[in-house]
Scaffold this motif. Structure first.
Motif, PDB file in Angstrom:
ATOM      1  N   VAL A  20     -39.330 -33.178 -55.989  1.00  0.00           N
ATOM      2  CA  VAL A  20     -39.667 -33.215 -54.581  1.00  0.00           C
ATOM      3  C   VAL A  20     -41.117 -32.593 -54.081  1.00  0.00           C
ATOM      4  O   VAL A  20     -41.930 -33.301 -53.226  1.00  0.00           O
ATOM      5  N   MET A  21     -41.214 -31.366 -54.745  1.00  0.00           N
ATOM      6  CA  MET A  21     -42.122 -30.548 -54.429  1.00  0.00           C
ATOM      7  C   MET A  21     -43.506 -31.306 -54.306  1.00  0.00           C
ATOM      8  O   MET A  21     -44.526 -30.857 -53.217  1.00  0.00           O
ATOM      9  N   PRO A  22     -44.114 -32.153 -55.162  1.00  0.00           N
ATOM     10  CA  PRO A  22     -45.559 -32.519 -55.128  1.00  0.00           C
ATOM     11  C   PRO A  22     -45.522 -33.188 -53.922  1.00  0.00           C
ATOM     12  O   PRO A  22     -46.767 -33.646 -53.500  1.00  0.00           O
ATOM     13  N   ASP A  23     -44.634 -34.194 -53.458  1.00  0.00           N
ATOM     14  CA  ASP A  23     -44.719 -35.119 -52.481  1.00  0.00           C
ATOM     15  C   ASP A  23     -44.698 -34.396 -51.044  1.00  0.00           C
ATOM     16  O   ASP A  23     -45.042 -35.149 -50.100  1.00  0.00           O
ATOM     17  N   ASP A  24     -44.108 -33.293 -50.836  1.00  0.00           N
ATOM     18  CA  ASP A  24     -43.937 -32.745 -49.548  1.00  0.00           C
ATOM     19  C   ASP A  24     -44.432 -31.275 -49.374  1.00  0.00           C
ATOM     20  O   ASP A  24     -43.657 -30.254 -49.154  1.00  0.00           O
ATOM     21  N   ASN A 101     -32.491 -41.180 -37.200  1.00  0.00           N
ATOM     22  CA  ASN A 101     -32.594 -40.889 -38.709  1.00  0.00           C
ATOM     23  C   ASN A 101     -33.877 -41.206 -39.074  1.00  0.00           C
ATOM     24  O   ASN A 101     -34.088 -42.319 -39.358  1.00  0.00           O
ATOM     25  N   LEU A 102     -34.895 -40.386 -39.274  1.00  0.00           N
ATOM     26  CA  LEU A 102     -36.388 -40.854 -39.600  1.00  0.00           C
ATOM     27  C   LEU A 102     -36.348 -41.449 -40.724  1.00  0.00           C
ATOM     28  O   LEU A 102     -36.962 -42.573 -41.036  1.00  0.00           O
ATOM     29  N   ASP A 103     -35.442 -40.966 -41.737  1.00  0.00           N
ATOM     30  CA  ASP A 103     -35.652 -41.767 -43.262  1.00  0.00           C
ATOM     31  C   ASP A 103     -35.047 -43.097 -43.201  1.00  0.00           C
ATOM     32  O   ASP A 103     -35.236 -43.931 -44.164  1.00  0.00           O
ATOM     33  N   ALA A 104     -34.606 -43.392 -42.200  1.00  0.00           N
ATOM     34  CA  ALA A 104     -33.689 -45.006 -42.033  1.00  0.00           C
ATOM     35  C   ALA A 104     -34.812 -45.758 -41.282  1.00  0.00           C
ATOM     36  O   ALA A 104     -34.359 -46.956 -40.895  1.00  0.00           O
ATOM     37  N   MET A 105     -35.920 -45.275 -40.959  1.00  0.00           N
ATOM     38  CA  MET A 105     -36.751 -45.833 -39.911  1.00  0.00           C
ATOM     39  C   MET A 105     -37.771 -46.602 -40.955  1.00  0.00           C
ATOM     40  O   MET A 105     -38.257 -45.922 -41.975  1.00  0.00           O
ATOM     41  N   THR A 106     -38.656 -47.729 -40.068  1.00  0.00           N
ATOM     42  CA  THR A 106     -39.983 -48.011 -40.969  1.00  0.00           C
ATOM     43  C   THR A 106     -40.875 -46.977 -40.599  1.00  0.00           C
ATOM     44  O   THR A 106     -40.646 -46.211 -39.696  1.00  0.00           O
ATOM     45  N   GLU A 107     -41.996 -47.065 -41.242  1.00  0.00           N
ATOM     46  CA  GLU A 107     -43.085 -46.078 -41.025  1.00  0.00           C
ATOM     47  C   GLU A 107     -43.471 -46.445 -39.390  1.00  0.00           C
ATOM     48  O   GLU A 107     -43.795 -45.404 -38.914  1.00  0.00           O
ATOM     49  N   GLU A 108     -43.730 -47.793 -39.121  1.00  0.00           N
ATOM     50  CA  GLU A 108     -43.984 -47.773 -37.934  1.00  0.00           C
ATOM     51  C   GLU A 108     -43.388 -47.040 -36.739  1.00  0.00           C
ATOM     52  O   GLU A 108     -43.719 -46.690 -35.611  1.00  0.00           O
ATOM     53  N   ALA A 109     -41.877 -47.107 -36.866  1.00  0.00           N
ATOM     54  CA  ALA A 109     -40.904 -46.299 -36.079  1.00  0.00           C
ATOM     55  C   ALA A 109     -41.000 -45.093 -36.199  1.00  0.00           C
ATOM     56  O   ALA A 109     -40.962 -44.220 -34.882  1.00  0.00           O
ATOM     57  N   GLN A 110     -41.266 -44.598 -37.364  1.00  0.00           N
ATOM     58  CA  GLN A 110     -41.480 -43.026 -37.443  1.00  0.00           C
ATOM     59  C   GLN A 110     -42.562 -42.641 -36.647  1.00  0.00           C
ATOM     60  O   GLN A 110     -42.793 -41.687 -35.984  1.00  0.00           O
ATOM     61  N   ARG A 111     -44.020 -43.412 -36.697  1.00  0.00           N
ATOM     62  CA  ARG A 111     -44.973 -43.289 -36.268  1.00  0.00           C
ATOM     63  C   ARG A 111     -44.984 -42.915 -34.626  1.00  0.00           C
ATOM     64  O   ARG A 111     -45.323 -42.354 -33.716  1.00  0.00           O
ATOM     65  N   CYS A 139     -36.060 -35.953 -43.716  1.00  0.00           N
ATOM     66  CA  CYS A 139     -37.541 -36.521 -43.693  1.00  0.00           C
ATOM     67  C   CYS A 139     -37.748 -36.361 -45.174  1.00  0.00           C
ATOM     68  O   CYS A 139     -38.304 -35.165 -45.502  1.00  0.00           O
ATOM     69  N   GLY A 140     -37.160 -37.137 -45.994  1.00  0.00           N
ATOM     70  CA  GLY A 140     -37.719 -37.238 -47.438  1.00  0.00           C
ATOM     71  C   GLY A 140     -39.202 -37.489 -47.641  1.00  0.00           C
ATOM     72  O   GLY A 140     -39.877 -37.334 -46.474  1.00  0.00           O
ATOM     73  N   ALA A 141     -39.533 -37.830 -48.805  1.00  0.00           N
ATOM     74  CA  ALA A 141     -41.021 -37.845 -49.345  1.00  0.00           C
ATOM     75  C   ALA A 141     -41.849 -38.792 -48.496  1.00  0.00           C
ATOM     76  O   ALA A 141     -43.026 -38.406 -47.802  1.00  0.00           O
ATOM     77  N   PRO A 142     -41.349 -39.877 -48.302  1.00  0.00           N
ATOM     78  CA  PRO A 142     -42.168 -41.066 -47.775  1.00  0.00           C
ATOM     79  C   PRO A 142     -42.242 -40.614 -46.302  1.00  0.00           C
ATOM     80  O   PRO A 142     -43.489 -40.712 -45.547  1.00  0.00           O
ATOM     81  N   CYS A 143     -41.453 -40.181 -45.511  1.00  0.00           N
ATOM     82  CA  CYS A 143     -41.369 -39.511 -44.097  1.00  0.00           C
ATOM     83  C   CYS A 143     -42.405 -38.596 -44.163  1.00  0.00           C
ATOM     84  O   CYS A 143     -43.175 -38.484 -43.229  1.00  0.00           O
ATOM     85  N   THR A 144     -42.073 -37.510 -44.939  1.00  0.00           N
ATOM     86  CA  THR A 144     -43.114 -36.341 -45.046  1.00  0.00           C
ATOM     87  C   THR A 144     -44.622 -36.754 -45.045  1.00  0.00           C
ATOM     88  O   THR A 144     -45.473 -36.232 -44.649  1.00  0.00           O
ATOM     89  N   SER A 149     -50.000 -37.454 -42.633  1.00  0.00           N
ATOM     90  CA  SER A 149     -50.982 -38.169 -42.272  1.00  0.00           C
ATOM     91  C   SER A 149     -51.048 -38.126 -40.632  1.00  0.00           C
ATOM     92  O   SER A 149     -52.394 -38.382 -40.186  1.00  0.00           O
ATOM     93  N   LEU A 150     -50.257 -37.481 -39.989  1.00  0.00           N
ATOM     94  CA  LEU A 150     -50.426 -37.341 -38.248  1.00  0.00           C
ATOM     95  C   LEU A 150     -50.744 -36.065 -38.142  1.00  0.00           C
ATOM     96  O   LEU A 150     -50.958 -35.761 -36.945  1.00  0.00           O
TER      97      LEU A 150
END
Ligand SMILES: [Zn+2]
Length: 321
Positions: A20-24, A101-111, A139-144, A149-150
């Motif tokens: 996990v570490m390298p991604d977040d 739950n951010l992990d269950a959202m699309t990237e657009e919804a997270q933003r 907030c897993g690796a994709p969410c992180t 990016s924000l």
């Protein structure tokens, strides 16, 4: 058998952590220096915010408030809490808009969760938070990566009062249950010379404000820790470029609320943006002064100095960073 199981479990945990570490890299659950505790309150601004701020002022303790955009939008009294929090020299941070739950959202919804919260916080306080906490820590690796990016610091915790679990108990019993982890993790098993903590509470539970907060504060101070905001805990600026940060108020016993400067679209051109990344620039959504390096007060100084260059008050705010 038990030993073998433990070894397997340890290897699994080590492998998980390594994976996990390298991604977040911005997933933060401890401070960068020992001897400090970042006291954080989630899910507000709620009905007990004034009472909590009065307690923190009495104890001369600074805290960080991870607020929900939906709570700010709910009513004017809750929205007014943001300026009071800033006036107490506490830190404002984002807990998303809807507490989903951010992990269950699309990237657009997270933003959108982030930008809507940033916009309403700016509207009511003049600042755009650089720290966020995912609801339930999801907030897993994709969410992180999206949060990174924000320009946001994903703020986790390493000690939890679990106050939300005990809210149905009688207040005294709930307080005792919530103090169990504080007593174990901080009071019994830690050393201020080497350890630091990000401590999670919620401001929306009555017993948390009536009883628990003071118990936590007294116990942590007695153990030898100093309370800090997330900004001081992590060493990165509290707010994104374009924020209008009020000057630091001297820690006196005053009971008046300092005047928070008026906001201006000429100072923060991204105000009013309701979708997409907060703080978009011509070179992309990441604000370099926030996301590159660990410039700490230097970056914060640029943000504050830029916003306050027109007044003498600017020098006060800048000098006291
Ligand atoms: Zn929450």
């Amino acid at each position: 058998m038990k030993i073998a199981t433990s070894i397997i479990a340890a290897l699994f945990l080590a492998a998980s952590a390594t994976a996990v570490m390298p991604d977040d890299p911005l997933k933060i659950d401890t401070c960068t220096k020992p001897g400090v505790v970042a006291l954080t309150f989630d899910d507000g601004p709620g009905a007990y915010n004034d009472q909590l701020l009065a307690l923190l002022a009495k104890k001369n303790v600074k805290a960080t408030f991870f607020l929900l955009g939906s709570m700010i939008a709910e009513n004017a009294q809750q929205a007014a809490s943001l300026k009071k929090i800033l006036a107490g020299n506490h830190q404002l941070a984002s807990h998303t808009y809807s507490h989903g739950n951010l992990d269950a959202m699309t990237e657009e919804a997270q933003r959108l969760e982030i930008s809507k919260t940033s916009d309403i916080m700016f509207q009511h306080s003049g600042v755009r938070p650089a720290y966020m906490r995912a609801p339930e820590g999801r907030c897993g690796a994709p969410c992180t990566k999206v949060m990174e990016s924000l320009g946001l610091v994903v703020s986790h915790w390493n000690v939890d009062t679990n106050d939300w679990r005990f809210k149905a108990l009688a207040p005294a019993a709930a307080t005792e249950k919530s103090m169990e982890e504080i007593n174990k993790v901080i009071i019994q098993d830690s050393n201020p010379a080497t350890d630091s903590f990000i401590l999670l509470e919620h401001e929306i539970h009555k017993f948390s404000v009536d009883l628990l907060a003071e118990r936590v504060i007294d116990a942590v101070i007695a153990k030898g820790y100093k309370f800090v905001t997330m900004e001081e805990c992590v060493g990165k600026p509290a707010y994104l470029t374009g924020s209008v940060v009020p000057p630091v108020v001297p820690p006196t016993t005053n009971t008046t609320v300092p005047v928070v400067p008026p906001t201006s679209s000429s100072v923060a051109p991204s105000a009013g943006v309701t979708t997409g990344a907060p703080q978009k620039t011509s070179s992309g959504p990441i604000v370099p002064s926030i996301t590159t390096g660990n410039k700490g007060a230097n970056s914060a100084g640029l943000v504050r100095a830029g916003a306050w260059a027109m007044g003498v008050a600017a020098a006060v705010g800048f000098a006291m960073l």
